[in-house]
Design an enzyme around this catalytic site. Structure first.
Site, short mmCIF file in Angstrom:
data_model
loop_
_atom_site.label_atom_id
_atom_site.label_comp_id
_atom_site.label_asym_id
_atom_site.label_seq_id
_atom_site.Cartn_x
_atom_site.Cartn_y
_atom_site.Cartn_z
N CYS A 66 0.84 -1.21 0.00
CA CYS A 66 0.00 0.00 0.00
C CYS A 66 0.87 1.26 0.00
CB CYS A 66 -0.92 -0.01 1.22
SG CYS A 66 -1.88 1.50 1.37
N CYS A 119 -0.35 4.09 2.33
CA CYS A 119 -0.10 3.86 3.76
C CYS A 119 1.37 4.08 4.10
CB CYS A 119 -0.46 2.43 4.16
SG CYS A 119 -1.93 1.80 3.40
N ASP A 120 2.27 3.62 3.22
CA ASP A 120 3.68 3.54 3.62
C ASP A 120 4.61 4.47 2.85
OD1 ASP A 120 2.97 1.56 5.40
OD2 ASP A 120 3.21 -0.03 3.93
#
Ligand code: FAD
Length: 323
Positions: free
Chosen positions: A150, A153-154
């Site tokens: 993701c 997200c990261d």
């Protein structure tokens, strides 16, 4: 025993059944939330069991530019929140829990979560899909330490770092483009010599100075101790091996439908996608499926939402007629 009415059908169920829901929706992605809106507007008071990802996969992406009605794009999680708010306005209820077991052998259908058991006259399955893994040495050990599925997200953790992206479809390119906001370079590793992604995305990726490509190649191993340090590559045409230093590995190679729970009840294709007819009906009357759980082809927010709406319309008809 108390009498349960389903259209013209009547059925006796045990009295201790405190409440049988008209409709339970499994999953809160675009399909589930749209189904909730339509079922709520049909005054069915649907109960949505959300799973771990409210908003579904769409909530993992930074901006969605192709959902109609948002000419400037909309944040993925924001879109999910808007869907939820709209469904709640008409009476949809939300249970923030994960379904662990179902029993579709008889009506009312039984649905167990980690903490409760529910009964329903009809069910819409919209549990979506999960990202596929590379299944190579080092992947599991280094997940969360440089291996990610993701970008939204990261990505932030990879400011000014070198990363590789695996895949050649829309998700791989969308995420690669997003990751260039943070990373100093993004190397896309693709097992073929051309991409599957849409043309606009391809053009954007080819024109982005931070993105480069390694064609006809796969990752054989991800190496590192506390963090990803390098990947071992294999050229699938020549068999040649090489090492590429990198700080992160982002994997976008497709999805597997979240359908294990339903295997003993529902017809599925060889990849585990639920088979429905054109009215999104499964082989069990009263059980419908919508979105990526049954669609391995379109895989879009708008198409998943459309199928969710269709499932709720059909479930409403089913509840009215028992047919
Ligand atoms: C990174 C990324 C970027 C994307 N970008 C775009 C884009 O720009 N435009 C676009 O149109 N599409 C995009 N997509 C695709 C889009 O997000 C999906 O097609 C869409 O989310 C599918 O919707 P769905 O409701 O079928 O399933 P999902 O979104 O997968 O939702 C599944 C739901 O089921 C729940 N669930 C799963 N298991 C259980 C369980 N056991 N019990 C209860 N609930 C459960 C989950 O918590 C989740 O709420 C993107 C996808 C990704 C991964």
């Amino acid at each position: 025993m108390v009498e349960l009415k389903l259209g013209n059908l009547k059925k006796k169920v045990p009295k201790d059944v405190s409440k049988v829901e008209e409709i339970i929706i499994l999953g809160a992605g675009p399909a589930g939330l749209s189904a909730a809106l339509y079922a709520a507007r049909a005054e069915l008071s649907p109960l949505v069991i959300t799973g771990m990802e409210l908003g579904g996969q769409a909530s993992l992406t930074n901006t969605i530019e192709n959902y109609p009605g948002f000419p400037d794009g909309v944040g993925g999680s924001q879109l999910g929140e808007l869907f939820q708010k709209q469904a709640e306005r008409f009476g949809a209820k939300f249970e923030f829990d994960v379904v662990t077991e179902v029993d579709f052998n008889e009506v009312p259908f039984k649905i167990k979560t980690f903490s409760k058991e529910f009964l329903a006259k009809s069910v819409i399955i919209s549990t979506g899909a999960s990202p596929n893994l590379l299944n190579v040495k080092g992947e599991k050990e280094l997940t969360g330490k440089g291996v990610s599925y993701c970008g939204t997200c990261d990505g932030w953790f990879f400011k000014d770092k070198k990363i590789v992206v695996v895949g050649g479809g829309d998700s791989a390119l969308e995420e690669s483009l997003f990751l260039t906001r943070f990373a100093s370079s993004v190397t896309i590793i693709h097992r073929r010599d051309q991409l599957r992604a849409g043309k606009i995305l391809q053009t954007r990726a080819f024109n982005n100075p931070k993105i480069s490509f390694i064609w006809d190649s796969i990752i054989k191993e991800i190496q590192g101790d506390q963090a990803v340090k390098k990947v071992q590559l294999e050229n699938v045409k020549t068999g040649a091996h090489s090492i590429l230093e990198t700080d992160g590995v982002f994997v976008f190679i497709g999805h597997t439908p979240n359908t294990n729970l339903f295997k003993s009840f529902l017809d599925m294709d060889q990849n585990g996608f639920i088979i429905t007819n054109q009215y999104v009906k499964t082989n069990i009357p009263g059980v419908f499926a919508a979105g990526e759980v049954m669609d391995s082809h379109f895989k879009q927010v708008v198409t998943s939402a459309g199928m969710g709406a269709a499932a709720a319309i059909e479930a409403t008809k089913y509840l009215e007629s028992g047919d």
